[in-house]
Motif scaffolding. Structure first.
Motif, PDB file in Angstrom:
ATOM      1  N   ARG A 129       8.764  -5.769   1.197  1.00 49.86           N
ATOM      2  CA  ARG A 129       8.179  -4.464   0.854  1.00 49.86           C
ATOM      3  C   ARG A 129       7.194  -4.005   1.937  1.00 49.86           C
ATOM      4  NH1 ARG A 129       7.389  -5.670  -5.648  1.00 49.86           N
ATOM      5  NH2 ARG A 129       9.457  -4.935  -6.292  1.00 49.86           N
ATOM      6  N   GLN A 130       6.316  -4.890   2.346  1.00 46.17           N
ATOM      7  CA  GLN A 130       5.317  -4.522   3.361  1.00 46.17           C
ATOM      8  C   GLN A 130       5.977  -4.031   4.651  1.00 46.17           C
ATOM      9  OE1 GLN A 130       1.810  -4.630   4.128  1.00 46.17           O
ATOM     10  NE2 GLN A 130       1.519  -4.545   1.920  1.00 46.17           N
ATOM     11  N   TYR A 131       7.051  -4.700   5.042  1.00 47.99           N
ATOM     12  CA  TYR A 131       7.683  -4.390   6.335  1.00 47.99           C
ATOM     13  C   TYR A 131       8.972  -3.581   6.179  1.00 47.99           C
ATOM     14  CZ  TYR A 131       4.276  -7.465   8.481  1.00 47.99           C
ATOM     15  OH  TYR A 131       3.096  -8.023   8.921  1.00 47.99           O
ATOM     16  N   THR A 152       1.070 -11.417  -9.892  1.00 48.63           N
ATOM     17  CA  THR A 152       0.289 -10.518 -10.758  1.00 48.63           C
ATOM     18  C   THR A 152       0.490  -9.035 -10.468  1.00 48.63           C
ATOM     19  OG1 THR A 152      -1.582 -10.725  -9.251  1.00 48.63           O
ATOM     20  CG2 THR A 152      -1.566 -12.207 -11.155  1.00 48.63           C
ATOM     21  N   ILE A 153       0.582  -8.642  -9.197  1.00 53.83           N
ATOM     22  CA  ILE A 153       0.604  -7.204  -8.866  1.00 53.83           C
ATOM     23  C   ILE A 153       1.929  -6.760  -8.249  1.00 53.83           C
ATOM     24  CG2 ILE A 153      -0.467  -5.441  -7.367  1.00 53.83           C
ATOM     25  CD1 ILE A 153      -3.142  -6.816  -7.900  1.00 53.83           C
ATOM     26  N   CYS A 154       2.353  -7.464  -7.236  1.00 50.41           N
ATOM     27  CA  CYS A 154       3.611  -7.077  -6.588  1.00 50.41           C
ATOM     28  C   CYS A 154       4.775  -7.756  -7.313  1.00 50.41           C
ATOM     29  CB  CYS A 154       3.574  -7.461  -5.105  1.00 50.41           C
ATOM     30  SG  CYS A 154       4.875  -6.655  -4.162  1.00 50.41           S
ATOM     31  N   PRO A 189       6.002  -2.747  -9.571  1.00 54.67           N
ATOM     32  CA  PRO A 189       4.790  -3.253  -8.902  1.00 54.67           C
ATOM     33  C   PRO A 189       3.622  -2.295  -9.113  1.00 54.67           C
ATOM     34  CG  PRO A 189       6.357  -2.366  -7.301  1.00 54.67           C
ATOM     35  CD  PRO A 189       7.065  -2.406  -8.619  1.00 54.67           C
ATOM     36  N   GLN A 190       2.428  -2.860  -9.250  1.00 55.93           N
ATOM     37  CA  GLN A 190       1.256  -2.021  -9.518  1.00 55.93           C
ATOM     38  C   GLN A 190       0.563  -1.663  -8.196  1.00 55.93           C
ATOM     39  OE1 GLN A 190      -0.179  -5.128 -12.348  1.00 55.93           O
ATOM     40  NE2 GLN A 190      -0.570  -3.378 -13.635  1.00 55.93           N
ATOM     41  N   CYS A 191       1.207  -0.785  -7.459  1.00 51.84           N
ATOM     42  CA  CYS A 191       0.769  -0.485  -6.086  1.00 51.84           C
ATOM     43  C   CYS A 191      -0.637   0.111  -6.022  1.00 51.84           C
ATOM     44  CB  CYS A 191       1.771   0.443  -5.419  1.00 51.84           C
ATOM     45  SG  CYS A 191       3.407  -0.303  -5.343  1.00 51.84           S
ATOM     46  N   PRO A 233      -4.321  -4.600  -3.141  1.00 51.77           N
ATOM     47  CA  PRO A 233      -5.297  -4.558  -2.048  1.00 51.77           C
ATOM     48  C   PRO A 233      -4.677  -4.273  -0.673  1.00 51.77           C
ATOM     49  CG  PRO A 233      -4.914  -6.812  -2.758  1.00 51.77           C
ATOM     50  CD  PRO A 233      -4.185  -5.941  -3.727  1.00 51.77           C
ATOM     51  N   ILE A 234      -3.362  -4.340  -0.560  1.00 53.41           N
ATOM     52  CA  ILE A 234      -2.755  -4.095   0.758  1.00 53.41           C
ATOM     53  C   ILE A 234      -1.790  -2.903   0.715  1.00 53.41           C
ATOM     54  CG2 ILE A 234      -3.061  -6.427   1.708  1.00 53.41           C
ATOM     55  CD1 ILE A 234      -0.181  -7.078   0.847  1.00 53.41           C
ATOM     56  N   HIS A 235      -2.054  -1.960  -0.174  1.00 52.70           N
ATOM     57  CA  HIS A 235      -1.088  -0.852  -0.279  1.00 52.70           C
ATOM     58  C   HIS A 235      -1.136   0.098   0.913  1.00 52.70           C
ATOM     59  CE1 HIS A 235      -4.223   1.400  -2.873  1.00 52.70           C
ATOM     60  NE2 HIS A 235      -4.083   2.129  -1.780  1.00 52.70           N
ATOM     61  N   GLU A 236      -2.284   0.112   1.587  1.00 55.06           N
ATOM     62  CA  GLU A 236      -2.377   1.050   2.723  1.00 55.06           C
ATOM     63  C   GLU A 236      -1.428   0.691   3.857  1.00 55.06           C
ATOM     64  OE1 GLU A 236      -6.387   1.698   3.967  1.00 55.06           O
ATOM     65  OE2 GLU A 236      -6.919   2.490   1.984  1.00 55.06           O
ATOM     66  N   ALA A 293       6.927   0.007   2.121  1.00 56.77           N
ATOM     67  CA  ALA A 293       7.754   0.376   0.964  1.00 56.77           C
ATOM     68  C   ALA A 293       7.004   1.393   0.104  1.00 56.77           C
ATOM     69  CB  ALA A 293       8.083  -0.867   0.139  1.00 56.77           C
ATOM     70  N   TYR A 294       5.711   1.168  -0.079  1.00 51.98           N
ATOM     71  CA  TYR A 294       4.886   2.081  -0.884  1.00 51.98           C
ATOM     72  C   TYR A 294       4.808   3.452  -0.198  1.00 51.98           C
ATOM     73  CZ  TYR A 294       0.711   3.854  -3.286  1.00 51.98           C
ATOM     74  OH  TYR A 294      -0.169   4.620  -4.000  1.00 51.98           O
ATOM     75  N   ILE A 295       4.544   3.441   1.084  1.00 50.95           N
ATOM     76  CA  ILE A 295       4.423   4.704   1.834  1.00 50.95           C
ATOM     77  C   ILE A 295       5.741   5.489   1.764  1.00 50.95           C
ATOM     78  CG2 ILE A 295       4.105   5.645   4.197  1.00 50.95           C
ATOM     79  CD1 ILE A 295       2.172   3.130   4.610  1.00 50.95           C
TER      80      ILE A 295
END
Ligand code: SF4
Length: 309
Positions: A109-111, A152-154, A159-161, A165-168, A172-174
């Protein structure tokens, strides 16, 4: 124990295990059947065999002291790259990644990795990314942080974006792909197997066999054949053991699901007219490691026949 099993389920087993085998030496010197007995009900029995063998390797090769080097840890039985990475980073503070399903998901997701994370080449790519991220950081906190974030979050679904703490930095979120990624397509063939499972008794004794190989190696269980009729079971038993059986009653159908297969056990009660060598009373059975599937079979039989135990 925690491989494939939840923490909640593991805790009582862990406590009993540590009480019985408080040192590597005690575990290494234990009888394999006793180790299986302590594992009874936890499933994935290969882990019990591996931990026993590993204790023996540690005694023979490392003078009873758990090795700290990643490659040495990886060479132990039943320890793959994830567990070796987790042990060497958390217990020995080495800069090693610990890539499990949570980490694969977060990094994909991050990448914005659109490759199938079930494939080893994608997993290799993720490992390399994490390896680079770790340089100069405390690998223990980093790996545990990723595990917790994934738990817990991702989460796999929803996912609770907003709370993340690293959503910025999350691509994937963007790009609004967090509900799509990761791609995770496993090509596992799940087998469905039908058995006639025979509870064969002589007075208060039950016939059990010890599996010498396969999924339930070293565990005891009832005899079962991949057949569709209890009458064929009697014939098959005659071919194998040269003894005749009398059919008493149908007990129940029991389903047991393993990772890659499902057993449908159609359970029948038979009697034999003289005792065979491997027959056990309920009292004896308490001391034997029985597979979880066959423990269900025994319980169903006892319930059906109202035998108090
Ligand atoms: S922002 Fe969302 S998708 Fe990205 S790592 Fe955080 S929880 Fe996961």
């Amino acid at each position: 124990m925690l491989q494939q099993t939840t923490t909640e389920a593991v805790i009582p087993y862990y406590k009993r295990f540590i009480e019985k085998f408080p040192t590597i030496q005690k575990l290494a010197n234990a009888n394999l059947e006793d180790v299986y007995k302590m594992w009874e009900g936890l499933g994935y029995y290969r882990r019990a065999k591996h931990i026993h063998e590993t204790a023996q390797i540690i005694m023979d090769k490392y003078q009873g002291i758990f090795p700290s080097d990643y490659q040495d840890i990886l060479s132990l039985k039943g320890i793959g790259p994830y567990t070796a990475g987790a042990i060497s980073s958390i217990a020995f503070h080495q800069e090693t990644p610990a890539i499990d399903g949570n980490v694969l998901r977060i990094i994909a997701r991050q990448y914005l990795i659109k490759d199938n994370i079930a494939l080893s080449k994608t997993q290799k790519k993720v490992t390399e990314i994490v390896q680079d991220l770790l340089i100069g950081y405390d690998a223990s906190s980093f790996n545990q942080g990723l595990m917790d974030l994934g738990a817990t979050i991702c989460r796999p679904l929803h996912p609770q974006c907003e709370k993340c703490p690293i959503h910025e930095s999350c691509q994937a979120y963007i790009n609004h792909q967090e509900q799509v990624l990761p791609i995770n397509i496993k090509n596992i063939k799940h087998k469905e197997l039908n058995y006639i499972t025979g509870i064969i008794t002589y007075q208060d004794q039950f016939l059990l066999i010890k599996n010498n190989q396969g999924l339930l190696e070293n565990l005891y269980g009832f005899i079962q054949y991949e057949l569709e009729s209890p009458y064929s079971f009697i014939e098959e038993f005659m071919n194998e053991y040269h003894h005749s059986l009398s059919i008493i009653s149908y007990i129940q159908d029991i389903k047991h699901v393993f990772t890659h297969r499902t057993w449908h056990m159609h359970v029948y009660h038979f009697t034999i007219n003289k005792p065979l060598e491997n027959m056990y009373t309920l009292h004896d059975i308490e001391q034997l490691p029985l597979s979880t599937a066959h423990l269900k079979v025994l319980k169903a039989y006892l319930k059906e026949t109202n035998l108090n135990h």
